[in-house]
Write a protein that holds these residues in place. Sequence first.
Motif, PDB file in Angstrom:
ATOM      1  N   TRP A   1     -68.530  50.814  72.720  1.00  0.00           N
ATOM      2  CA  TRP A   1     -67.066  50.528  73.080  1.00  0.00           C
ATOM      3  C   TRP A   1     -66.942  48.923  73.386  1.00  0.00           C
ATOM      4  CZ3 TRP A   1     -64.911  49.335  77.586  1.00  0.00           C
ATOM      5  CH2 TRP A   1     -63.559  49.852  78.508  1.00  0.00           C
ATOM      6  N   SER A   2     -67.856  48.169  74.276  1.00  0.00           N
ATOM      7  CA  SER A   2     -67.648  47.632  76.054  1.00  0.00           C
ATOM      8  C   SER A   2     -67.924  46.426  74.338  1.00  0.00           C
ATOM      9  CB  SER A   2     -68.722  46.863  76.054  1.00  0.00           C
ATOM     10  OG  SER A   2     -70.128  47.496  75.561  1.00  0.00           O
ATOM     11  N   GLU A   3     -68.607  46.214  73.041  1.00  0.00           N
ATOM     12  CA  GLU A   3     -68.042  45.320  72.415  1.00  0.00           C
ATOM     13  C   GLU A   3     -68.063  45.529  70.908  1.00  0.00           C
ATOM     14  OE1 GLU A   3     -72.371  42.715  71.657  1.00  0.00           O
ATOM     15  OE2 GLU A   3     -72.441  43.195  73.580  1.00  0.00           O
ATOM     16  N   PRO A   4     -66.009  45.826  71.275  1.00  0.00           N
ATOM     17  CA  PRO A   4     -65.910  46.147  69.421  1.00  0.00           C
ATOM     18  C   PRO A   4     -66.094  44.850  67.769  1.00  0.00           C
ATOM     19  CG  PRO A   4     -64.502  45.257  70.664  1.00  0.00           C
ATOM     20  CD  PRO A   4     -65.806  45.316  71.716  1.00  0.00           C
TER      21      PRO A   4
ATOM     22  N   GLU B   1     -70.447  46.172  61.629  1.00  0.00           N
ATOM     23  CA  GLU B   1     -70.941  46.456  63.092  1.00  0.00           C
ATOM     24  C   GLU B   1     -72.774  46.455  63.015  1.00  0.00           C
ATOM     25  OE1 GLU B   1     -69.518  48.105  59.789  1.00  0.00           O
ATOM     26  OE2 GLU B   1     -68.258  48.857  60.267  1.00  0.00           O
ATOM     27  N   HIS B   2     -72.167  45.129  64.108  1.00  0.00           N
ATOM     28  CA  HIS B   2     -74.254  44.799  64.262  1.00  0.00           C
ATOM     29  C   HIS B   2     -74.354  45.395  65.019  1.00  0.00           C
ATOM     30  CE1 HIS B   2     -74.022  42.488  59.482  1.00  0.00           C
ATOM     31  NE2 HIS B   2     -73.264  42.327  60.991  1.00  0.00           N
ATOM     32  N   HIS B   3     -73.889  45.104  66.097  1.00  0.00           N
ATOM     33  CA  HIS B   3     -74.183  45.936  67.674  1.00  0.00           C
ATOM     34  C   HIS B   3     -74.266  47.218  67.742  1.00  0.00           C
ATOM     35  CE1 HIS B   3     -74.577  46.240  71.657  1.00  0.00           C
ATOM     36  NE2 HIS B   3     -73.417  46.648  71.474  1.00  0.00           N
ATOM     37  N   ALA B   4     -73.369  48.088  67.474  1.00  0.00           N
ATOM     38  CA  ALA B   4     -72.805  49.472  67.200  1.00  0.00           C
ATOM     39  C   ALA B   4     -74.169  49.955  66.124  1.00  0.00           C
ATOM     40  CB  ALA B   4     -72.066  49.326  66.877  1.00  0.00           C
TER      41      ALA B   4
ATOM     42  N   VAL C   1     -77.430  49.264  68.317  1.00  0.00           N
ATOM     43  CA  VAL C   1     -77.555  50.772  69.192  1.00  0.00           C
ATOM     44  C   VAL C   1     -77.770  52.163  68.684  1.00  0.00           C
ATOM     45  CG1 VAL C   1     -75.897  51.547  71.268  1.00  0.00           C
ATOM     46  CG2 VAL C   1     -75.679  49.424  70.842  1.00  0.00           C
ATOM     47  N   LEU C   2     -77.343  52.723  67.499  1.00  0.00           N
ATOM     48  CA  LEU C   2     -77.948  53.782  67.283  1.00  0.00           C
ATOM     49  C   LEU C   2     -78.964  53.699  66.346  1.00  0.00           C
ATOM     50  CD1 LEU C   2     -73.720  53.954  66.305  1.00  0.00           C
ATOM     51  CD2 LEU C   2     -75.268  55.701  67.251  1.00  0.00           C
ATOM     52  N   THR C   3     -79.137  52.798  66.281  1.00  0.00           N
ATOM     53  CA  THR C   3     -80.564  53.188  64.877  1.00  0.00           C
ATOM     54  C   THR C   3     -82.201  53.176  66.199  1.00  0.00           C
ATOM     55  OG1 THR C   3     -80.240  51.253  65.327  1.00  0.00           O
ATOM     56  CG2 THR C   3     -79.992  52.007  63.276  1.00  0.00           C
ATOM     57  N   ARG C   4     -81.221  52.481  67.329  1.00  0.00           N
ATOM     58  CA  ARG C   4     -82.300  52.378  68.634  1.00  0.00           C
ATOM     59  C   ARG C   4     -82.192  53.359  69.218  1.00  0.00           C
ATOM     60  NH1 ARG C   4     -80.455  47.086  68.816  1.00  0.00           N
ATOM     61  NH2 ARG C   4     -79.025  47.253  70.505  1.00  0.00           N
TER      62      ARG C   4
ATOM     63  N   CYS D   1     -71.337  59.395  61.695  1.00  0.00           N
ATOM     64  CA  CYS D   1     -70.708  58.456  62.817  1.00  0.00           C
ATOM     65  C   CYS D   1     -70.508  57.478  62.681  1.00  0.00           C
ATOM     66  CB  CYS D   1     -71.959  58.138  63.580  1.00  0.00           C
ATOM     67  SG  CYS D   1     -73.697  59.105  64.128  1.00  0.00           S
ATOM     68  N   GLU D   2     -69.182  57.126  63.065  1.00  0.00           N
ATOM     69  CA  GLU D   2     -68.443  56.282  62.421  1.00  0.00           C
ATOM     70  C   GLU D   2     -68.089  55.491  63.953  1.00  0.00           C
ATOM     71  OE1 GLU D   2     -64.044  57.235  62.034  1.00  0.00           O
ATOM     72  OE2 GLU D   2     -64.497  58.744  59.834  1.00  0.00           O
ATOM     73  N   TYR D   3     -68.171  53.638  63.904  1.00  0.00           N
ATOM     74  CA  TYR D   3     -68.125  52.920  65.062  1.00  0.00           C
ATOM     75  C   TYR D   3     -67.466  51.198  65.049  1.00  0.00           C
ATOM     76  CZ  TYR D   3     -72.223  53.283  61.363  1.00  0.00           C
ATOM     77  OH  TYR D   3     -72.686  52.725  60.806  1.00  0.00           O
ATOM     78  N   ASP D   4     -66.823  51.065  63.996  1.00  0.00           N
ATOM     79  CA  ASP D   4     -66.246  50.759  63.669  1.00  0.00           C
ATOM     80  C   ASP D   4     -63.880  50.450  64.491  1.00  0.00           C
ATOM     81  OD1 ASP D   4     -64.687  52.212  61.792  1.00  0.00           O
ATOM     82  OD2 ASP D   4     -63.380  50.843  61.079  1.00  0.00           O
ATOM     83  N   ALA D   5     -64.323  49.198  64.793  1.00  0.00           N
ATOM     84  CA  ALA D   5     -63.238  49.710  65.859  1.00  0.00           C
ATOM     85  C   ALA D   5     -61.534  48.939  65.391  1.00  0.00           C
ATOM     86  CB  ALA D   5     -63.114  48.454  67.291  1.00  0.00           C
TER      87      ALA D   5
END
Length: 428
Positions: free
Chosen positions: A46-49, A55-58, A61-64, A109-113
Amino acid sequence: MRPGEERPVEGGACASVSDLELLKLRAAECIDAAAERLGALSRAIWSEPELAYEEHHAHGVLTRFFQSETPAGSWAVQPHYQLATAFRAEWGSPGGWAAPRPLHLGFLCEYDALPGIGHACGHNLIAEVGAAAALGMKGALESLAGLPLPVKVIVLGTPAEEDGGGKIDLIEAGAFKNLDVVFMAHPSQENAAYLPDVAEHDVTVKYYGKASHAAAYPWEGLNALDAAVLAYNNLSVLRQQLKPTWRVHGIIKNGGVKPNIIPSYSELIYYFRAPSMKELPVLTKKAEDCFRAAALATGCTVEINGGAHDYYNVLPNKSLWKAYVENGKKLGIDFISEDAMFSGPSGSTDFGNVSFVVPGIHPYFYIGSNALNHTEQYTEAAGSQEAQFYTLRTAKALAMTALDVIFKPELLERIREDFRLKLEEEKF
């Protein structure tokens, strides 16, 4: 096996309904145990949309998150699965004796903003729900000495729902080929086991005219902005003949550069929506006739380009969503009525395309706010601590429903039959 105990259920499978209910309780306990980590995952996204396909950051986060789950290596993670910002995480049960192949259950999982307003559709919570439900499933199944059939729990990270259709890219790459049932859930203002998300076709319309001095030699020009305005008005007039369930909405993206220059170029972007893929081409043709008529009236040429993918309508699977409602009610979820489900507002999603290739469920869940999706207020709600309770409760209901699919063979057969019948009904 008592609530909270970690010893396996004797006999290797659920011998009774009460055993299954205890297994569901175990799934819920595993989700609660991971609540802090799951909340941190959601907040980090959420903090880095990030926008579609970026969506490289998201993604990291998810893979880690899955790579760091204990014991080490319990999840087999493919970090860049078919797409740069997609992933696949898989856990497999140790055995089974009654099936030629494992039962593959997928959690999405979805994670785009959204541009400008961040996670105003709560995709950080969609990512959290998918991850949480998968953890609950894994924890519950690990508490058994054995299973009636081998099971694989698969988490798919699906980018670009808001623009482009990452799930459609993954379908075309074969990512959904071996899945038996898929699960995800979407934030909303209410709890609905199903909403009739509709089919969507996007177009970009470009008009090419001829520039000229707007005061000295206007007759030498061909006004591309006039073509765009006529097209906009043509579609507005067409609305009287549109079905109440059809939607047409668009913008003029480019209308010229200076008032004293006859615009030689204009551009519009339009979305067309209809309840089914059978109706969508009918609406699209009517709209494209409006675009071409505007070109004819102004002497401009027109170029109409469709989007990369059409979004299909979401097929309901009544057997699956009824099981979800039954489990959700045990957790205190208050669902809207079936009549309200089919008469309420809806949008479009690339999960619709998924629902045409594998049985699945895409319920909506309340997050503690009456703010509307795609607003700044919803962005704030999606990042709030209050949303966590509702998000994890929804994940528990999904995990419990997935356990029903495993341990109630008759339910799986009904789900497959519902899927087959709906495909026949919606053939286009």
